[in-house]
Structure formats: C-alpha cells, structure tokens
Design a protein around this motif. Structure first.
Motif, PDB file in Angstrom:
ATOM      1  N   VAL A 252      -2.945  15.073   5.956  1.00  0.00           N
ATOM      2  CA  VAL A 252      -1.732  15.180   5.145  1.00  0.00           C
ATOM      3  C   VAL A 252      -0.959  13.860   5.145  1.00  0.00           C
ATOM      4  O   VAL A 252      -0.466  13.398   4.096  1.00  0.00           O
ATOM      5  N   ALA A 253      -0.846  13.233   6.327  1.00  0.00           N
ATOM      6  CA  ALA A 253      -0.134  11.952   6.406  1.00  0.00           C
ATOM      7  C   ALA A 253      -0.841  10.878   5.595  1.00  0.00           C
ATOM      8  O   ALA A 253      -0.191  10.081   4.896  1.00  0.00           O
ATOM      9  N   ALA A 254      -2.182  10.836   5.654  1.00  0.00           N
ATOM     10  CA  ALA A 254      -2.926   9.858   4.862  1.00  0.00           C
ATOM     11  C   ALA A 254      -2.749  10.115   3.366  1.00  0.00           C
ATOM     12  O   ALA A 254      -2.584   9.167   2.586  1.00  0.00           O
ATOM     13  N   GLY A 255      -2.762  11.394   2.973  1.00  0.00           N
ATOM     14  CA  GLY A 255      -2.541  11.709   1.564  1.00  0.00           C
ATOM     15  C   GLY A 255      -1.156  11.306   1.075  1.00  0.00           C
ATOM     16  O   GLY A 255      -1.005  10.752  -0.017  1.00  0.00           O
ATOM     17  N   MET A 256      -0.136  11.561   1.883  1.00  0.00           N
ATOM     18  CA  MET A 256       1.215  11.157   1.508  1.00  0.00           C
ATOM     19  C   MET A 256       1.349   9.637   1.450  1.00  0.00           C
ATOM     20  O   MET A 256       2.026   9.090   0.570  1.00  0.00           O
ATOM     21  N   LEU A 257       0.682   8.944   2.381  1.00  0.00           N
ATOM     22  CA  LEU A 257       0.732   7.483   2.374  1.00  0.00           C
ATOM     23  C   LEU A 257       0.065   6.922   1.128  1.00  0.00           C
ATOM     24  O   LEU A 257       0.587   5.976   0.505  1.00  0.00           O
ATOM     25  N   ILE A 258      -1.080   7.487   0.740  1.00  0.00           N
ATOM     26  CA  ILE A 258      -1.755   7.035  -0.475  1.00  0.00           C
ATOM     27  C   ILE A 258      -0.907   7.342  -1.700  1.00  0.00           C
ATOM     28  O   ILE A 258      -0.798   6.535  -2.638  1.00  0.00           O
ATOM     29  N   TRP A 259      -0.271   8.504  -1.710  1.00  0.00           N
ATOM     30  CA  TRP A 259       0.547   8.898  -2.855  1.00  0.00           C
ATOM     31  C   TRP A 259       1.765   7.992  -3.015  1.00  0.00           C
ATOM     32  O   TRP A 259       2.128   7.607  -4.128  1.00  0.00           O
ATOM     33  N   LEU A 260       2.393   7.632  -1.908  1.00  0.00           N
ATOM     34  CA  LEU A 260       3.620   6.836  -1.975  1.00  0.00           C
ATOM     35  C   LEU A 260       3.342   5.342  -2.094  1.00  0.00           C
ATOM     36  O   LEU A 260       4.060   4.629  -2.806  1.00  0.00           O
ATOM     37  N   LEU A 261       2.318   4.856  -1.391  1.00  0.00           N
ATOM     38  CA  LEU A 261       2.039   3.423  -1.355  1.00  0.00           C
ATOM     39  C   LEU A 261       0.677   3.102  -1.954  1.00  0.00           C
ATOM     40  O   LEU A 261       0.001   2.163  -1.528  1.00  0.00           O
ATOM     41  N   GLY A 262       0.271   3.880  -2.956  1.00  0.00           N
ATOM     42  CA  GLY A 262      -1.053   3.701  -3.532  1.00  0.00           C
ATOM     43  C   GLY A 262      -1.246   2.339  -4.170  1.00  0.00           C
ATOM     44  O   GLY A 262      -2.289   1.696  -3.987  1.00  0.00           O
ATOM     45  N   ASP A 263      -0.245   1.858  -4.920  1.00  0.00           N
ATOM     46  CA  ASP A 263      -0.381   0.567  -5.584  1.00  0.00           C
ATOM     47  C   ASP A 263      -0.525  -0.566  -4.567  1.00  0.00           C
ATOM     48  O   ASP A 263      -1.356  -1.471  -4.734  1.00  0.00           O
ATOM     49  N   VAL A 264       0.282  -0.512  -3.518  1.00  0.00           N
ATOM     50  CA  VAL A 264       0.200  -1.548  -2.478  1.00  0.00           C
ATOM     51  C   VAL A 264      -1.149  -1.484  -1.777  1.00  0.00           C
ATOM     52  O   VAL A 264      -1.773  -2.526  -1.494  1.00  0.00           O
ATOM     53  N   MET A 265      -1.638  -0.290  -1.497  1.00  0.00           N
ATOM     54  CA  MET A 265      -2.918  -0.147  -0.818  1.00  0.00           C
ATOM     55  C   MET A 265      -4.057  -0.633  -1.699  1.00  0.00           C
ATOM     56  O   MET A 265      -5.039  -1.211  -1.198  1.00  0.00           O
ATOM     57  N   MET A 266      -3.957  -0.443  -3.023  1.00  0.00           N
ATOM     58  CA  MET A 266      -4.980  -0.958  -3.921  1.00  0.00           C
ATOM     59  C   MET A 266      -4.981  -2.473  -3.933  1.00  0.00           C
ATOM     60  O   MET A 266      -6.047  -3.108  -3.982  1.00  0.00           O
ATOM     61  N   VAL A 267      -3.806  -3.085  -3.877  1.00  0.00           N
ATOM     62  CA  VAL A 267      -3.741  -4.554  -3.810  1.00  0.00           C
ATOM     63  C   VAL A 267      -4.358  -5.048  -2.498  1.00  0.00           C
ATOM     64  O   VAL A 267      -5.106  -6.038  -2.484  1.00  0.00           O
ATOM     65  N   ILE A 268      -4.058  -4.352  -1.403  1.00  0.00           N
ATOM     66  CA  ILE A 268      -4.630  -4.747  -0.108  1.00  0.00           C
ATOM     67  C   ILE A 268      -6.150  -4.598  -0.125  1.00  0.00           C
ATOM     68  O   ILE A 268      -6.893  -5.493   0.322  1.00  0.00           O
ATOM     69  N   PHE A 269      -6.635  -3.489  -0.655  1.00  0.00           N
ATOM     70  CA  PHE A 269      -8.079  -3.285  -0.693  1.00  0.00           C
ATOM     71  C   PHE A 269      -8.754  -4.293  -1.617  1.00  0.00           C
ATOM     72  O   PHE A 269      -9.852  -4.791  -1.307  1.00  0.00           O
ATOM     73  N   ALA A 270      -8.122  -4.598  -2.753  1.00  0.00           N
ATOM     74  CA  ALA A 270      -8.681  -5.616  -3.647  1.00  0.00           C
ATOM     75  C   ALA A 270      -8.710  -6.978  -2.968  1.00  0.00           C
ATOM     76  O   ALA A 270      -9.662  -7.758  -3.145  1.00  0.00           O
ATOM     77  N   SER A 271      -7.693  -7.280  -2.175  1.00  0.00           N
ATOM     78  CA  SER A 271      -7.672  -8.541  -1.427  1.00  0.00           C
ATOM     79  C   SER A 271      -8.795  -8.565  -0.400  1.00  0.00           C
ATOM     80  O   SER A 271      -9.473  -9.595  -0.213  1.00  0.00           O
ATOM     81  N   VAL A 272      -9.002  -7.456   0.295  1.00  0.00           N
ATOM     82  CA  VAL A 272     -10.105  -7.370   1.254  1.00  0.00           C
ATOM     83  C   VAL A 272     -11.442  -7.524   0.539  1.00  0.00           C
ATOM     84  O   VAL A 272     -12.368  -8.196   1.038  1.00  0.00           O
ATOM     85  N   LEU A 273     -11.561  -6.926  -0.647  1.00  0.00           N
ATOM     86  CA  LEU A 273     -12.786  -7.049  -1.424  1.00  0.00           C
ATOM     87  C   LEU A 273     -13.046  -8.504  -1.806  1.00  0.00           C
ATOM     88  O   LEU A 273     -14.178  -9.004  -1.706  1.00  0.00           O
TER      89      LEU A 273
END
Length: 388
Positions: free
Chosen positions: A58-79
């Motif tokens: 549940v915490a991971a889902g809420m984190l993705i829902w709230l900070l999804g755009d930031v997490m996508m930028v971080i993952f794209a940077s890692v990629l």
C-alpha cells in the motif's frame, strides 16, 4: 518374605504404568485439541509477515501515485546511466582504457553524432516530418468523407468514442478529432517542447552523473539497508543493473532491425515517406506490442491513398515483421534478459500507463523487467513437483 517380594516389584511396576498414562495422553490431546505454543507463534509470525507485506504494498502504491512523475524521471536517469555505463564497459574491455576515459569517449561520440545528424540531416528530417503530418491530415480528410458516404462508415463513426472523433461527443464530424490527434501530435509535442526538453535535459545530466560514479550512489543506497541484509541487497542491485543493460541493448538492436525492414518494405511497395515511416516504426518498437500498432497506423493511413492492394501489402508487411520480431528476433536478442510473458507485458503497460501517463507506457517494459529480475532473486525457484 517370599510372598511380599514379588508383590513389591509388581506394585512398583504398576505404579509407573499408571503415572505414565497422563504424560502420554497429554501431548496427544494437545495435538488434537488446543494448539501448541509453537503453532500459535508460527501463525502470529505469518500474520505479521502478511501485514507487513500488505502495508509495504500500500505504501509503495501511494508513493507511486503521489510521486510517479519524479520516479519516472529517476528511473529514466538510471536507464540513461546504465546505457552510458554499459557502452563504457565495452570500451574498457576491448580497448583497455580506464573507465573515466571510456565514459568521456562515449559522451563525446554521442554528442558528436547528434550534432552531425542535426547539422547534415536536420532540414531534411524536419521536411519529412512536415510532409508526413500533411499527408496524414489529407488522408484523414479523405477517409472521413468516405465514411460519411457509406452506411457502414456512418455506423462505425456513430459508435466511436468521443476521444476518437465521435460527432456526438464534441460537435466535430466523424474522425475529425482522430485526425487532429494523429496529424497534430508532433505539433502538440512542439507546444510543450520547453517542458519536454527540460525533462530530457534533467534526465541526461542526472544519468551522466550516475554513470560517472555509480558506486557512490549504490553505496549510499546500501547504507540504508540493515547490515545483515546488505550483501543480499548488493546482489539484487547488480542483478537488476545487468538485466536492465541486457534489455536496453537487445531492444536497441531490435528497434534497428524493425525500422530497417519497415523502411525497405515500404519503399519496395511504393509507399511515400518510407524512410520517415521506418524510423517511426523503429522508435515505436521501444514499446513492445502496443508500439507495433502505433508505428503501423500512419503507414496504413498513407497506404489507403494508394489503393486496397497497397493497403493489404502494408498490413501484411507489418504483420510479417512483427511475427519475425516476436518469434525469431526477440528470443535471440533478449535471451540474457528477463523473459516477460506477452500478457504480463501488455498488462504492465496498461497499469503504468494508467497511473503515470505516457511516460509510464514508454518505461513500463524495462521497469517490469527490473521488477521481475528482483522478484526472481528474492523468491525460491519452484521444484518439479510444485510446477503446474
């Protein structure tokens, strides 16, 4: 004396036999009646483990829902960092360079390639894009008129969703909205160019910094893990990085082959703008399955202006390329990466696309590959008797 002697031992033997009866029946009664303390503790541990997993999910889902755009930028940077690190590692292995010099050579080569491409082919690429946009707009107008003159076309247009041009949804005639979406998609991207370019710039800069010193950031993450779990976490991070590099390298080669075959096939059929359509098909193939449809739609729309025969040939061309890609090319290229079932790939694209929008749709496949790699590392393999 002789009569008492046998009676004494008999009493001594019979007494322990009667005293042993409750001791023997107590565990038997506990196993069939009240659960033992070990069983109760085991159930409590299982319940706590399930509760912890549920709360973490549940915490991971809420984190993705709230900070999804930031997490996508971080993952794209890692990629991006994984790509730079992988290319630099190849130079280190084959040219015997230091990692710093190899990374600098890779960055210079990438920047030089982009500059030369824009300098030499920039005007022609822009011209191809404008021609493709205008051709799609004209073909959309002709298709709309054809559907309006056909009872079957009117029936299809009636049940189209409003997002695809239903006249009952927004006042425009049939397929007008669809045509504007297809023909004006590049214009829409140019309208948000500053935001897109800014995001791409952040991804590239962060990816470069990640690639310059990957151990610094990896060790920082490991410090957040409890010491007994750090060795296991280190193995998972290495496993995820290798999987991501294998997926990116394989998918890049896959995109190159699909784009080349599409351009050559369209040129042989006689479809205009074959090169632009081939490049579009290769880029869209970064998104498995759904990207193949996205890359085929513009070619089919242009083929409709040439006739039914050309349209059928274009459809057969794309179907053949995707069949070869899915059954011959992809299994060979992606044999070192996580093998994702087709249903899971499509569902992950739907899930991440619904939550994170178009960036989630683009990055759904590599993200799912990483998650499957980590899951494969933390769960034991099934034995032969447990398999279905």
């Amino acid at each position: 004396m002789s009569s008492e002697h046998p009676s004494g031992p008999s009493e001594q033997v019979s007494a322990p036999s009667h005293a042993a009866t409750p001791d023997e029946t107590a565990p038997h009664g506990a196993s069939h009646g009240t659960p033992s303390a070990t069983a109760i503790v085991g159930k409590q541990v299982d319940a706590l483990r399930m509760l912890r997993i549920s709360l973490s999910t549940v915490a991971a889902g809420m984190l993705i829902w709230l900070l999804g755009d930031v997490m996508m930028v971080i993952f794209a940077s890692v990629l991006c960092a994984v790509v730079l690190h992988g290319l630099s590692a190849l130079l280190v292995r084959h040219l015997r360079l230091s990692y710093a010099w190899a990374l600098a050579l890779v960055v210079v080569a990438v920047i030089s390639s982009v500059v030369l491409l824009v300098w030499n082919s920039g005007p022609s690429i822009a011209n191809e894009v404008m021609r493709l946009q205008e051709a799609l707009r004209q073909q959309e107008t002709a298709l709309r008129q054809t559907m309006q003159n056909s009872p079957t076309g009117q029936l299809i247009a009636k049940y189209l969703p409003s997002s695809l041009g239903n006249p009952q949804g927004g006042g425009e005639s049939s397929l007008a909205s669809l045509g504007s979406r297809l023909a004006g998609s590049m214009t829409g991207m140019l309208g948000s160019a500053f935001g897109a370019l800014g995001t791409i710039l952040v991804v590239l800069i962060a990816g470069l910094y990640f690639a310059m010193s990957p151990s610094t950031y990896a060790n920082g993450l490991l410090r957040l893990v409890p010491p007994p779990r750090r060795q296991h976490m280190r193995g998972l991070m290495i496993r995820a990085g290798r999987t991501l590099w294998a997926w990116v390298a394989g998918q890049s080669l896959d995109m190159l082959v699909v784009g080349t075959l599409s351009a050559l096939g369209l040129w042989f059929i006689g479809v205009p703008l074959a090169l632009a359509l081939g490049v579009l098909a290769g880029l869209c193939n970064f998104i498995p399955y759904i990207g193949a449809i996205m890359g085929a739609v513009p070619a089919l729309l242009l083929a409709l202006s040439l006739g039914t025969r050309e349209t059928v040939m274009v459809a057969a061309l794309y179907a053949t390329i995707q069949f070869l890609e899915g059954n011959v090319l992809a299994p060979v290229i992606q044999r070192h990466a996580v093998q994702m079932p087709p249903a899971l790939t499509v569902l992950s694209q739907t899930l991440f696309g619904a939550i994170l929008g178009f960036p989630g749709l683009i990055l759904a496949s590599p993200l799912t590959a990483v998650l499957l790699s980590i899951l494969d590392g933390v769960t034991p393999a099934l034995s032969e008797k447990d398999r279905l």
